[in-house]
Design a protein around this motif. Structure first.
Motif, mmCIF file in Angstrom:
data_model
loop_
_atom_site.group_PDB
_atom_site.id
_atom_site.type_symbol
_atom_site.label_atom_id
_atom_site.label_comp_id
_atom_site.label_asym_id
_atom_site.label_seq_id
_atom_site.Cartn_x
_atom_site.Cartn_y
_atom_site.Cartn_z
ATOM 1 N N LEU B 108 0.834 -1.209 0.000
ATOM 2 C CA LEU B 108 0.000 0.000 0.000
ATOM 3 C C LEU B 108 0.866 1.255 0.000
ATOM 4 O O LEU B 108 0.567 2.228 -0.686
ATOM 5 N N LEU B 109 1.935 1.205 0.775
ATOM 6 C CA LEU B 109 2.810 2.380 0.844
ATOM 7 C C LEU B 109 3.438 2.658 -0.513
ATOM 8 O O LEU B 109 3.585 3.824 -0.918
ATOM 9 N N VAL B 110 3.782 1.613 -1.215
ATOM 10 C CA VAL B 110 4.333 1.794 -2.559
ATOM 11 C C VAL B 110 3.258 2.366 -3.481
ATOM 12 O O VAL B 110 3.510 3.270 -4.275
ATOM 13 N N LEU B 111 2.032 1.835 -3.301
ATOM 14 C CA LEU B 111 0.919 2.344 -4.114
ATOM 15 C C LEU B 111 0.688 3.833 -3.871
ATOM 16 O O LEU B 111 0.427 4.598 -4.797
ATOM 17 N N VAL B 112 0.770 4.217 -2.604
ATOM 18 C CA VAL B 112 0.598 5.634 -2.269
ATOM 19 C C VAL B 112 1.619 6.460 -3.040
ATOM 20 O O VAL B 112 1.312 7.508 -3.615
ATOM 21 N N GLU B 113 2.821 5.951 -3.075
ATOM 22 C CA GLU B 113 3.899 6.629 -3.780
ATOM 23 C C GLU B 113 3.536 6.819 -5.250
ATOM 24 O O GLU B 113 3.833 7.845 -5.858
ATOM 25 N N VAL B 114 2.847 5.810 -5.806
ATOM 26 C CA VAL B 114 2.570 5.835 -7.245
ATOM 27 C C VAL B 114 1.257 6.555 -7.556
ATOM 28 O O VAL B 114 1.215 7.464 -8.383
ATOM 29 N N VAL B 115 0.176 6.156 -6.859
ATOM 30 C CA VAL B 115 -1.137 6.698 -7.234
ATOM 31 C C VAL B 115 -1.836 7.407 -6.076
ATOM 32 O O VAL B 115 -3.042 7.599 -6.118
ATOM 33 N N GLY B 116 -1.094 7.801 -5.067
ATOM 34 C CA GLY B 116 -1.721 8.365 -3.869
ATOM 35 C C GLY B 116 -2.330 9.736 -4.112
ATOM 36 O O GLY B 116 -2.048 10.409 -5.092
ATOM 37 N N VAL B 117 -3.179 10.094 -3.174
ATOM 38 C CA VAL B 117 -3.832 11.392 -3.227
ATOM 39 C C VAL B 117 -3.003 12.374 -2.402
ATOM 40 O O VAL B 117 -2.603 12.079 -1.283
ATOM 41 N N THR B 118 -2.756 13.512 -2.997
ATOM 42 C CA THR B 118 -1.973 14.510 -2.291
ATOM 43 C C THR B 118 -2.894 15.378 -1.434
ATOM 44 O O THR B 118 -3.969 15.766 -1.869
ATOM 45 N N GLY B 119 -2.459 15.637 -0.230
ATOM 46 C CA GLY B 119 -3.251 16.505 0.650
ATOM 47 C C GLY B 119 -2.346 17.139 1.662
ATOM 48 O O GLY B 119 -1.497 16.470 2.239
ATOM 49 N N GLY B 120 -2.487 18.430 1.876
ATOM 50 C CA GLY B 120 -1.677 19.122 2.873
ATOM 51 C C GLY B 120 -0.193 19.041 2.583
ATOM 52 O O GLY B 120 0.611 18.895 3.498
ATOM 53 N N GLY B 121 0.166 19.089 1.329
ATOM 54 C CA GLY B 121 1.577 19.123 0.967
ATOM 55 C C GLY B 121 2.231 17.752 0.993
ATOM 56 O O GLY B 121 3.423 17.617 0.756
ATOM 57 N N ALA B 122 1.466 16.690 1.288
ATOM 58 C CA ALA B 122 2.069 15.370 1.344
ATOM 59 C C ALA B 122 1.158 14.357 0.649
ATOM 60 O O ALA B 122 -0.055 14.529 0.583
ATOM 61 N N GLN B 123 1.780 13.315 0.158
ATOM 62 C CA GLN B 123 1.029 12.280 -0.545
ATOM 63 C C GLN B 123 0.842 11.117 0.420
ATOM 64 O O GLN B 123 1.705 10.272 0.577
ATOM 65 N N ARG B 124 -0.291 11.112 1.122
ATOM 66 C CA ARG B 124 -0.452 10.141 2.198
ATOM 67 C C ARG B 124 -1.631 9.226 2.010
ATOM 68 O O ARG B 124 -1.751 8.225 2.675
ATOM 69 N N TRP B 125 -2.554 9.631 1.191
ATOM 70 C CA TRP B 125 -3.823 8.925 1.175
ATOM 71 C C TRP B 125 -4.000 8.072 -0.073
ATOM 72 O O TRP B 125 -3.541 8.407 -1.151
ATOM 73 N N LEU B 126 -4.705 6.957 0.129
ATOM 74 C CA LEU B 126 -5.126 6.124 -0.989
ATOM 75 C C LEU B 126 -6.630 6.202 -1.052
ATOM 76 O O LEU B 126 -7.310 6.012 -0.041
#
Lengths: 643, 401
Positions: B108-126
């Motif tokens: 999942l963490l790798v997925l976040v890196e690839v297709v994650g949603v950016t919010g608050g200056g960081a890409q944390r969400w799927l």
């Protein structure tokens, strides 16, 4: 088993260390909380106070303007108003529509409000209320109040508004107030240090602040304004006001009241008497020079200006052919016509060019050079002396008298009477009119003065222009037998500019002759206003002088056809009717000047009007002790003189 | 069996209960539930109720936020049931799930890196359907489980050797690096810290740990310059307010300053419930999430904050103690790791709110508004309870004994 034991041993030791470390960290957190909440508590309490208590500018209550007897002419009243706080609305258009369903809001205003709301959102000022409607009627206010709770973001409140309870009656005396424009601010802060100017600008940005735009409101601006204070407001982080903490220390200082010398009842009676006629009337206290009435009609309603008048409404006023914006009483310049004859006669006697007993024969016309001047009375007055000249208003007598006296002497005497002077008296729009002489003509027209013009001057026509106020002052000075006072409008308030201007004594003996002539006009056979002498009060009579101000020359052709009175010509071309008078004739207390625009005849329109106003003044005792004076009404200067 | 006589944690009690534990596996779920440590659970419920009350206080006047307390309480209800179910899981099930859970989280963490949603200056969400998932939160539990699983396998009487800990470091560092890249400095730190606690408890040489700490301090400048701009700003703000420099009233320092004002003005016993001016009037940003402690501090004063910290101390202390009572290394380390995870939430959050740590964006467990952190916290408690319930399980397949 030893190995096992040592591992277990080690694990237990490490658990203890970890638990101990946790305990230390916990103790650290608690210690820090102790430091913040107990040790440094006061510092943060003070900071919290600074945070949420804001000092908001509290505008001062503008002083009232009161009449002679303390009746309010300009005061303030609480009026309901509706505003929107944009940040508390979900859909501004919907909110506005719901308000418009409850009270009447014009479509163009709705469109402007929609723009204002989106602008305020863009500027992050959506917590500042935007006013939707002022001056709600009681019904609208009640209805809005009931429904406001159902419409989020709508605020219904009472606000203080400048109010003119007498409406049109005092429009030209008081002027009006309005939101300060850039020009106003520039004018008001002229000559101030930068920081003071900035403070003033901030004050006037307050939605409840108004500044005098015209009239006494403008003249007495600083006297009326007062000093702003502060309101202690509890606000949240967004700047929204949560509650107010009352604190008298910061209360604004209300402006001071201004008393005018006018009797508002007399003013009202005079305006009513004018009815549909346009014109002006000024009543003065003969003994003190107090202005007791200053009428200019038609007028505008200053209440319309307080919250800003719409362009369309203003255009209606501006383009009205009757000119309701025109302050006729002190800013209207008219040819005085025959009312000026006392000035000519005074000048003649003062200069010694004419004796009272000198007689002139009038057979209806006067030849000078190769031109003919006519007397108003076809067929002439016969042989007239000064008394009869005034009483019958004989034009031929005054052509001859003026010619003998000369333009310079007449002009000098006219100025002694107060003509040519703009009597501001704490108002705006005052004009001085024009007292022509040869120097003036040379300067302005580049021509020499012709003696023929002196003849016209002698009957109050030509270039000569006077205001009703100046005519009333002239009359009062004749009635007081030459007393040299100034007219006064501000009873209690800021000093007016012309304090000390007029200090020209007039000869009492000559004034007595003028009075006798004026008495003749209204009370002796052959007087031009014979029927107007009786005040209808049993004893007292009035003395006066009629006048007709030509609006256009009557041509020879018309004169030959018998067109002298213009009842059959258009109203705008008819002459103005004038009448000046004082009463009672034997002990003058009131002096009046009346101009009825296009009223045609001094004796037929203006004189009855003046008589009725004087009747009211005497009956109402308009000049009695004013509310602002601690002592009795100012003692007449002539009181101690032997009679 | 020579476990008796160990200092500190007496195991006598546990041993006397061995007989009952032996039949534990055969108990019905209801009887098992009845055996749960209900005092501990009631304390958790009390904390959650406190949190809901504080949420109401902080947000009830804000349009659109007045129902947050109820939403959060509902979430608590759901996760509470989840916790009870988890508590009944046998440790062997946890252990079986450990590696797949870890692998899934890393994926999942790798997925976040690839297709994650950016919010608050960081890409944390799927984005999964309507739900935004924050895999870094799951990583905390997954790493704890994976470490427990790992040590459960490798700890032998010779395990004092350094090499066996290298595997544990790898288990921590893979997700840590991925989370750091998002970037989420706070979670990275929390992950390393709670993982570090497990490694420490598993017996890594004190000298090596000391060396690691020294190396970590030496690496601070390097870390600082690898931070995102907004993170660096937070650190700068933190340092300037620590050194007492005048802070401007804007941005990050505004938040800290307002938080300190709210806390400090609470005094001994606070201004009373719903009477905190700073809190009621939205002076402190994020006061219903990360900065909810300011509401408690302002409205209940020093007594309130101390009581709160005491409550947490009791919960964590009991959990930690309970972990130490476990017979299996899996139970011990999973329980202790879960406890450390929750503890670091609290330390980071409180430390940040009271100005002892930079603002790292960490919620206060059971109190702050937010779903994902609550889920992680309650899962941790589920694991702790499970370890407690199955403290006498021996987990036969390990090579411990």
């Amino acid at each position: 088993m030893t190995q096992d034991r040592s591992i277990e041993d080690d694990f237990t030791r490490r658990m203890l260390i970890a638990a101990g470390a946790g305990g230390v960290v916990w103790a650290g957190l608690v210690a820090r909380l102790f430091q913040l909440q107990v040790v440094e508590r006061e510092k943060y309490e003070a900071a919290a106070e600074d945070n949420h208590i804001k000092l908001a500018l509290a505008p001062p209550q503008r002083g009232s303007i009161l009449d002679r007897f303390g009746k309010p002419l300009a005061s303030h009243r609480r009026a309901g108003r509706v505003s929107i706080i944009p940040e508390q609305t979900r859909d501004a258009a919907d909110t506005l529509a719901r308000i418009a369903a409850l009270i009447d809001v014009p479509d163009e205003r709705l469109a402007r409000l929609t723009r204002e709301i989106s602008t305020s959102r863009r500027r992050n000022a959506a917590f500042v209320p935007i006013i939707v409607a002022h001056e709600l009627t009681y019904e609208d206010f009640a209805r809005m109040n009931v429904h406001a709770a159902e419409i989020p973001g709508v605020q219904v409140e009472m606000a203080s508004t400048r109010s003119y309870p007498r409406g049109r009656d005092f429009a030209h005396v008081l002027g009006y107030v309005a939101r300060a424009s850039q020009d106003d601010l520039h004018r008001l802060s002229n000559g101030m240090p930068a920081d003071e100017a900035k403070r003033l600008e901030n004050l006037f940005r307050h939605p409840d602040m108004r500044t005098g735009r015209q009239g006494m409101e403008r003249f007495a601006e600083e006297w009326l304004r007062g000093k702003p204070g502060f309101r202690k407001l509890v606000t949240n982080a967004a700047g929204r006001v949560i509650e107010e903490i009352p604190d008298d220390k910061f209360a604004p200082v209300p402006g001071k009241d201004v008393y005018v010398t006018i009797d508002s009842e007399l003013q009202r009676a005079a305006i009513e008497r004018f009815g549909d006629e346009s014109g002006a009337a000024v009543v003065l206290d003969v003994e003190t020079g107090d202005v007791l009435a200053m009428v200019s009609t038609p007028a505008f309603d200053p209440n319309d200006f307080v919250n800003g008048i719409s362009g369309a409404d203003y255009a209606l006023l501006r383009d009205n052919p009757r000119s309701p914006l025109y302050p006729r009483a002190h800013g209207g310049v008219y040819p005085p016509g025959s009312t000026f004859k006392m000035v000519v006669a005074t000048a003649a006697l003062e200069s010694g060019a004419v004796k009272p007993t000198d007689r002139v024969h009038c057979n209806g016309y006067y030849r000078f050079g190769n031109r003919t001047w006519h007397c108003w009375k076809k067929g002439g007055h016969g042989s007239v002396d000064m008394h009869n000249g005034i009483k019958g208003s004989c034009d031929v007598y005054f052509y001859e008298t003026a010619r003998r006296t000369g333009v310079e002497a007449i002009a000098a005497t006219a100025r002694k009477f107060g003509f040519g002077e703009a009597w501001t008296l704490g108002m705006t729009g005052a004009r001085g009119g024009l007292v022509p002489d040869s120097a003036w003509k040379q300067r302005v027209m580049g021509e020499q003065w012709y003696e023929g013009e002196t003849l016209n001057f002698g009957i109050g026509q030509g270039q000569l222009g006077v205001t009703p106020l100046q005519l009333a002052l002239m009359t009062a000075r004749i009635a007081s037998e030459g007393h040299s006072y100034k007219p006064r409008l501000v009873g209690l308030g800021p000093k007016s500019d012309e304090d000390g201007v007029l200090d020209a004594p007039l000869d009492a003996e000559i004034m007595k002759r003028m009075k006798a002539g004026m008495y003749g006009v209204t009370s002796e056979a052959g007087g031009t206003a014979y029927r107007s002498g009786d005040l209808g009060l049993g004893g007292p009579r009035l003395a006066g002088k009629t006048g007709t101000a030509q609006v256009r020359r009557i041509t020879m052709a018309e004169r030959d056809k018998g067109v002298r009175k213009g009842l059959n010509i258009e109203r705008e071309l008819r002459d103005h009717a004038l009448f000046v008078a004082y009463a009672p004739s034997d002990d003058p207390k009131y002096a009046i000047a009346v101009v009825v625009e296009h009223g045609e005849g001094g004796s037929s329109t203006a004189a009855p009007l003046a008589r009725d106003i004087l009747h009211f003044a005497l009956k109402n005792d308009s000049r009695r002790k004013p509310a602002y004076s601690q002592t009795a009404s100012v003692a007449p200067a002539t009181a101690g003189e032997p009679t | 069996m020579s476990r008796d006589g160990y200092t500190g944690f007496s195991r006598g009690e546990a041993r006397t209960r061995t007989a009952t534990s032996l039949s534990f596996e055969t108990m019905g779920p209801l009887r098992k539930l009845a055996k749960l440590p209900w005092g501990f659970i009631l304390l958790i419920v009390a904390m959650a109720l406190t949190g809901a009350a504080m949420l109401y206080s902080s947000a009830h006047t804000n349009p659109g936020e007045s129902d947050l307390w109820f939403l959060q309480l509902s979430r608590f209800g759901l996760t509470f049931v989840m916790m009870l179910v988890m508590a009944l899981f046998p440790l062997s099930l946890w252990r079986t799930l450990a590696l797949p859970a870890y692998a899934f989280t890393v994926l999942l963490l790798v997925l976040v890196e690839v297709v994650g949603v950016t919010g608050g200056g960081a890409q944390r969400w799927l984005q999964v359907g309507p739900v935004a998932v924050q895999p870094s939160e799951f990583a905390k539990l997954a790493v704890t489980l994976a470490l427990a699983w790992y040590y459960d396998r490798v700890i032998t009487p010779r395990s004092g050797r350094f090499v066996i800990h290298l595997g544990a470091l790898v288990i921590i560092l893979i997700p840590a690096v991925l989370i750091f890249k998002q970037p989420d400095f706070g979670t990275t730190l929390a992950l390393i810290a709670s993982g570090g606690v497990v490694i420490f408890l598993a017996g890594m040489s004190m000298r090596v740990i000391l060396g690691g700490v020294v190396a970590g301090i030496a690496a601070i400048p390097a870390i600082y310059f690898s931070l995102a701009a907004y993170q660096r700003e937070r650190v700068d703000t933190f340092l300037s307010q620590l050194s007492g420099d005048a802070t401007n009233a804007l941005g990050e320092s505004y938040q800290i300053e307002q938080a300190k004002i709210a806390i400090g003005s609470g005094g001994w016993n606070g201004k009373g419930y719903l009477a905190g001016i700073q809190s009621q009037q939205d002076y402190v940003p994020e006061q219903h999430t990360d900065f909810i402690l300011t509401v408690i501090a302002e409205e209940f004063g020093f007594l309130g904050t101390t009581a709160l910290l005491l409550g947490f101390a009791v919960i964590l202390g009991w959990a930690f103690y309970s972990a130490s009572q476990s017979r299996s290394w899996f139970g011990r380390l999973a329980g202790a790791g879960a406890t450390a995870t929750v503890a670091f939430y609290i330390v980071f959050n409180v430390g940040m709110v009271i100005g002892l740590l930079p603002v790292v964006g960490m919620p206060l467990p059971l109190i702050s508004y937010g779903g994902t952190a609550l889920l992680t916290t309650m899962a941790c408690f589920g694991l702790i309870l499970s370890a407690h319930m199955h403290r006498d399980d021996k987990l036969s397949s390990t090579g411990l004994i």
